[in-house]
Design a protein around this motif. Structure first.
Motif: not given
Length: 143
Positions: A59-61, A69-70, A98-99
């Motif tokens: 994920f980015f933004g 790392p996660v 992330h989940d």
């Protein structure tokens, strides 16, 4: 990772049962409050934003924060951190992204929907909830 390998997914955080009169906002990349709002009668507060998702998923933004790392998450700022200097609270909510289930990400990309994460905005003590909050629900919603 090249942006060409990423897709844009619209996201929404709905804060149910926010503390009335307290300012909440998304946290922008530069740590500034974004889209600050307060509930007048207990109505939910809604924050829309977009993330870029690459393989992994990663994920980015501008609203995406990272831890290790996660782990990826979004902050909701509260009180003075949301821009109200008179507030007795300086808090943040941490909402993990992330989940999010890969199937939900696929459906949002395919069906042109928004991933809505719902959280409760008031803690057991009646003050604004803070820290890492577990969603009470996650679904595909209309834009």
């Amino acid at each position: 990772m090249a942006r060409a390998d990423q897709i844009v997914i619209p996201m929404r955080i709905s804060i149910e049962q926010p503390v009335i009169g307290v300012l909440y906002s998304l946290q922008e990349k530069d740590d500034l409050p974004l889209d600050a709002k307060a509930s007048r009668e207990g109505e939910p507060l809604v924050f829309d934003f977009a993330v870029r998702v690459g393989p992994g998923p990663k994920f980015f933004g501008d609203q995406v924060r990272r831890e290790g790392p996660v782990r990826r998450f979004v902050y909701i700022r509260i009180g003075t951190l949301a821009g109200d200097p008179a507030s007795p609270w300086s808090r943040r909510m941490k909402i993990d992204i992330h989940d999010i289930d890969a199937d939900l990400l696929d459906r949002a990309a395919r069906d042109d929907g928004v991933i809505e994460t719902t959280i409760i905005g008031t803690g057991k003590d009646g003050t604004p909830a803070c820290g890492t909050l577990r969603p009470t629900g996650r679904r595909i919603a209309a834009r």
